[in-house]
Design an enzyme around this catalytic site. Structure first.
Site, mmCIF file in Angstrom:
data_model
loop_
_atom_site.group_PDB
_atom_site.id
_atom_site.type_symbol
_atom_site.label_atom_id
_atom_site.label_comp_id
_atom_site.label_asym_id
_atom_site.label_seq_id
_atom_site.Cartn_x
_atom_site.Cartn_y
_atom_site.Cartn_z
ATOM 1 N N ASN A 192 -4.662 -14.729 15.007
ATOM 2 C CA ASN A 192 -4.060 -13.730 14.123
ATOM 3 C C ASN A 192 -4.874 -13.758 12.834
ATOM 4 O O ASN A 192 -4.724 -14.665 12.028
ATOM 5 C CB ASN A 192 -2.591 -14.069 13.857
ATOM 6 C CG ASN A 192 -1.969 -13.129 12.837
ATOM 7 O OD1 ASN A 192 -2.582 -12.132 12.445
ATOM 8 N ND2 ASN A 192 -0.754 -13.446 12.395
ATOM 9 N N LYS B 197 -4.694 -11.845 10.380
ATOM 10 C CA LYS B 197 -3.945 -11.382 9.199
ATOM 11 C C LYS B 197 -4.801 -10.369 8.431
ATOM 12 O O LYS B 197 -5.545 -9.624 9.051
ATOM 13 C CB LYS B 197 -3.498 -12.589 8.358
ATOM 14 C CG LYS B 197 -2.798 -13.636 9.250
ATOM 15 C CD LYS B 197 -2.086 -14.721 8.514
ATOM 16 C CE LYS B 197 -1.431 -15.669 9.535
ATOM 17 N NZ LYS B 197 -0.615 -16.698 8.917
ATOM 18 N N HIS C 47 6.058 -11.027 13.132
ATOM 19 C CA HIS C 47 5.480 -12.177 12.430
ATOM 20 C C HIS C 47 6.302 -12.477 11.175
ATOM 21 O O HIS C 47 6.787 -11.559 10.519
ATOM 22 C CB HIS C 47 4.020 -11.901 12.066
ATOM 23 C CG HIS C 47 3.323 -13.144 11.605
ATOM 24 N ND1 HIS C 47 3.455 -13.627 10.327
ATOM 25 C CD2 HIS C 47 2.534 -14.022 12.267
ATOM 26 C CE1 HIS C 47 2.761 -14.753 10.225
ATOM 27 N NE2 HIS C 47 2.185 -15.015 11.382
ATOM 28 N N GLU D 203 5.477 -13.231 8.291
ATOM 29 C CA GLU D 203 4.997 -12.570 7.067
ATOM 30 C C GLU D 203 5.517 -11.134 6.986
ATOM 31 O O GLU D 203 5.805 -10.627 5.905
ATOM 32 C CB GLU D 203 3.459 -12.633 7.015
ATOM 33 C CG GLU D 203 2.999 -14.051 6.671
ATOM 34 C CD GLU D 203 1.657 -14.444 7.253
ATOM 35 O OE1 GLU D 203 0.879 -13.555 7.670
ATOM 36 O OE2 GLU D 203 1.385 -15.661 7.309
ATOM 37 N N GLU E 217 6.762 -19.862 15.810
ATOM 38 C CA GLU E 217 6.028 -20.156 14.586
ATOM 39 C C GLU E 217 6.997 -20.604 13.495
ATOM 40 O O GLU E 217 7.580 -19.761 12.789
ATOM 41 C CB GLU E 217 5.275 -18.910 14.104
ATOM 42 C CG GLU E 217 4.223 -18.428 15.067
ATOM 43 C CD GLU E 217 3.056 -17.753 14.346
ATOM 44 O OE1 GLU E 217 1.919 -18.141 14.610
ATOM 45 O OE2 GLU E 217 3.300 -16.868 13.502
ATOM 46 N N GLY F 229 0.161 -21.697 7.523
ATOM 47 C CA GLY F 229 -0.756 -21.683 6.380
ATOM 48 C C GLY F 229 -0.554 -22.839 5.418
ATOM 49 O O GLY F 229 -1.076 -22.829 4.307
ATOM 50 N N SER G 216 -0.546 -23.732 11.559
ATOM 51 C CA SER G 216 -1.551 -24.758 11.251
ATOM 52 C C SER G 216 -2.124 -25.434 12.499
ATOM 53 O O SER G 216 -2.462 -26.617 12.464
ATOM 54 C CB SER G 216 -0.987 -25.795 10.269
ATOM 55 O OG SER G 216 -0.620 -25.164 9.044
ATOM 56 N N GLY H 52 -3.825 -18.779 12.977
ATOM 57 C CA GLY H 52 -4.217 -18.021 11.787
ATOM 58 C C GLY H 52 -5.575 -18.481 11.280
ATOM 59 O O GLY H 52 -6.617 -18.106 11.795
HETATM 60 P P1 13P Z 1 -2.024 -20.635 10.332
HETATM 61 O O1 13P Z 1 -2.673 -21.069 11.614
HETATM 62 O O2 13P Z 1 -3.012 -20.215 9.297
HETATM 63 O O3 13P Z 1 -1.022 -21.626 9.854
HETATM 64 O O4 13P Z 1 -1.209 -19.304 10.663
HETATM 65 C C1 13P Z 1 -0.365 -19.306 11.761
HETATM 66 C C2 13P Z 1 0.115 -17.935 11.983
HETATM 67 O O5 13P Z 1 0.855 -17.381 11.183
HETATM 68 C C3 13P Z 1 -0.350 -17.230 13.173
HETATM 69 O O6 13P Z 1 0.345 -16.049 13.358
#
Ligand code: 13P
Length: 253
Positions: free
Chosen positions: A10, A12, A95, A97, A167, A173, A213, A234
């Site tokens: 992803n 983002k 997601h 976010e 997640e 993140g 992560s 991510g």
């Molecule tokens: P990270 O791997 O950067 O923690 O992000 C995970 C994520 O939100 C994937 O959709």
């Protein structure tokens, strides 16, 4: 037989179309022999470049959201039909976010899932708890509820086009990964939820990923868990060598 693994990036809100093509160009030779499924989830404007760049490889392309209406007065939105018409196969929906910053709710997630399936897309449905919810001990209830509502109106047959990504919001993140046991526990609970809705055969074949992560160093341990069927990645998905290392962890799990 073990379920196949699905490793999805992803990206983002990162990379312009030129950079997207370059990143996929670097990734391609590294994952071409992968046995697991490999997907890159790119920003909308990168989709044409990404679809072109993945040609001749086994990499699939995902969008990161879609609207539930086919067309209309929804400024700034993109419909599932539009994605399908350009050759996109996958869409990430729900997601955290989007839920946290852009007002997505369990109900709008449900509507987006429905629209994506109707358009012929495969959905990567994200669910997960906030830190406060984990600390209150309601992780199971939260993830079961998000899963149930998102799947409201989805038939058993359509479940072959649903991938669920667990997640935990506190792990996204932050560099704070769920332990392999925590990840497996909730993925198993989500599988039980799917089983309650559709029966154990469907639940046994549903792909449930972990995200938060995940990186080249911790992927092997997470992916070795029986109920973790892949990753939604991510930060590490923006580094071809790291993402490829996660793909090979899946192949060797
Ligand atoms: P990270 O791997 O950067 O923690 O992000 C995970 C994520 O939100 C994937 O959709």
């Amino acid at each position: 037989m073990r379920r196949k693994y699905v490793i999805a990036g992803n990206w983002k809100m990162n990379k312009n179309p030129t950079e997207a093509a370059a990143l996929i160009g670097e990734l391609k030779p590294l994952v071409n022999d992968a046995r697991c499924d490999v997907i890159v989830g790119v920003p909308f404007v990168d989709l044409p470049a990404a679809l072109e760049a993945v040609k001749g490889s086994k990499i699939g392309v995902a969008a990161q959201n879609c609207h539930w209406e086919k067309s209309g007065a929804f400024t700034g939105e993109i419909s599932a039909e539009m994605l399908k018409s350009m050759g996109v196969e996958y869409v990430i929906i729900g997601h955290s976010e989007r839920r946290t910053y852009f007002g997505d709710t369990d109900i709008t997630v449900q509507k987006r899932v429905r629209a994506a399936l109707d358009a012929g897309l495969t959905v990567i449905l994200c669910v997960g708890e906030y830190l406060e919810q984990r600390e209150q001990g309601v992780t199971g209830e939260i993830c079961a509820m998000q899963t149930k509502i998102a799947l409201g109106g989805v038939s058993g047959n359509e479940m072959s086009r649903i991938i669920i990504a667990y997640e935990p919001v506190w792990a996204i993140g932050t560099g704070r990964t769920a332990t392999a046991e925590q990840a497996n526990e909730v993925c198993a609970l989500i599988r039980d939820t799917v089983s309650g809705l559709y029966g154990s055969r469907t639940a046994d074949s549903t792909i449930i990923q972990y995200g938060g992560s995940m990186n080249a160093s911790n992927a092997a341990e997470l992916l070795a868990q029986p109920d973790v069927d892949g990753g939604l990645i991510g930060g590490a998905s923006l580094k071809p060598a790291d993402f490829a290392a996660i793909v090979s962890s899946a192949d060797n799990a």
